[in-house]
Design a protein around this motif. Structure first.
Motif, mmCIF file in Angstrom:
data_model
loop_
_atom_site.group_PDB
_atom_site.id
_atom_site.type_symbol
_atom_site.label_atom_id
_atom_site.label_comp_id
_atom_site.label_asym_id
_atom_site.label_seq_id
_atom_site.Cartn_x
_atom_site.Cartn_y
_atom_site.Cartn_z
ATOM 1 N N VAL A 144 3.707 4.892 5.802
ATOM 2 C CA VAL A 144 4.706 4.382 6.749
ATOM 3 C C VAL A 144 4.195 4.510 8.178
ATOM 4 C CG1 VAL A 144 7.016 4.728 7.689
ATOM 5 C CG2 VAL A 144 6.648 4.875 5.211
ATOM 6 N N ALA A 145 3.703 5.694 8.526
ATOM 7 C CA ALA A 145 3.283 5.962 9.912
ATOM 8 C C ALA A 145 2.119 5.077 10.339
ATOM 9 C CB ALA A 145 2.909 7.434 10.052
ATOM 10 N N LYS A 146 1.192 4.798 9.424
ATOM 11 C CA LYS A 146 0.000 4.015 9.771
ATOM 12 C C LYS A 146 0.169 2.523 9.489
ATOM 13 C CE LYS A 146 -4.034 5.834 9.341
ATOM 14 N NZ LYS A 146 -5.307 6.409 8.826
ATOM 15 N N LYS A 147 1.377 2.131 9.096
ATOM 16 C CA LYS A 147 1.705 0.719 8.864
ATOM 17 C C LYS A 147 0.800 0.089 7.803
ATOM 18 C CE LYS A 147 3.294 0.276 13.640
ATOM 19 N NZ LYS A 147 3.191 -0.481 14.903
ATOM 20 N N LEU A 148 0.513 0.845 6.771
ATOM 21 C CA LEU A 148 -0.377 0.361 5.724
ATOM 22 C C LEU A 148 0.312 -0.595 4.763
ATOM 23 C CD1 LEU A 148 -2.399 3.605 4.865
ATOM 24 C CD2 LEU A 148 -2.984 1.740 6.433
#
Length: 227
Positions: free
Chosen positions: A74-78
């Motif tokens: 989620v945090a790295k927009k993967l």
């Protein structure tokens, strides 16, 4: 909620994280099987949703079964990169997955109960462990220490007496209040599962939940580990 878009400045952009390239965690890039990874898809509205049963249509992507991995995705927009579209991943997606894993486990416990492969009550659990019928033990997180200790002793006695490679695993997954909420009158303090398709399904889902939480089933004499 912020729409996720691929970050063209990251080195990962030349790496195909899609399902079409095989079952590979989009965070760790380690390959796995459907049973060892969590699948995610984009709903029609662009929301990222977990597909624990691996049955939803469309392009999917895979994440290692850990809260840390889901939070990092989620945090790295993967998810946007892997699903190759603008998607919205709830910042609380890691918690959503954990709740779904709990619901899935409780459902399998209820199936095992109907199949006669789920035993509750300290005395019955202890007897099932000593006889070798139990394949896993479950305790409420706030179960009395004395009850846990007696069942631990039975697990250890069975292990030493049979020379088995490992003890019967024990899980401390939910509090009494959570069990009451999820199971109602079927809530338990001590329980165990017996061999059979449903019982083995319970162990599989309990192990997945513990893995997701970064924990492992207990060995004799050990209390629940901190997460």
């Amino acid at each position: 909620m912020v729409v996720q878009t691929p970050d063209a400045t990251e080195a990962e952009d030349d790496f195909d994280l899609s399902e079409a390239n095989g079952r590979m965690c989009i965070v760790t890039r380690e390959s796995g099987s459907p049973e060892t990874l969590l699948r995610f898809v984009a709903a029609p509205d662009g929301t990222v949703v977990p597909d624990l049963k691996r049955a939803l249509p469309g392009r999917g992507c895979w994440v290692s079964p850990s809260r840390e991995a889901v939070d990092k995705a989620v945090a790295k927009k993967l998810f946007a990169r892997a699903l190759k579209r603008d998607v919205k991943a709830d910042p609380d997606l890691g918690s959503v997955v954990e709740r779904l894993l709990v619901v899935q486990l409780i459902g399998m416990m209820n199936m095992a109960r109907k199949a006669g492969q789920f035993v509750t009550g300290a005395a019955k659990v202890e007897a099932a462990v000593r006889s070798g019928e139990a394949i896993a033990v479950f305790h409420s997180q706030d179960a009395a220490a004395d009850g846990v200790r007696k069942i631990d002793q039975a697990r250890k006695a069975w292990h030493l007496g049979t020379g088995a490679e490992a003890e019967v695993p024990a899980f401390h997954l939910l509090t009494g209040a959570e069990l009451d909420e999820q199971m109602g009158q079927n809530a338990f303090i001590h329980a165990c599962v017996l061999a059979g398709q449903a019982g083995e399904g319970v162990v599989k889902r309990a192990t997945l939940l513990e893995t997701y939480r970064g924990r492992a089933p207990q060995v004799s004499g050990a209390g629940p580990k901190s997460q």
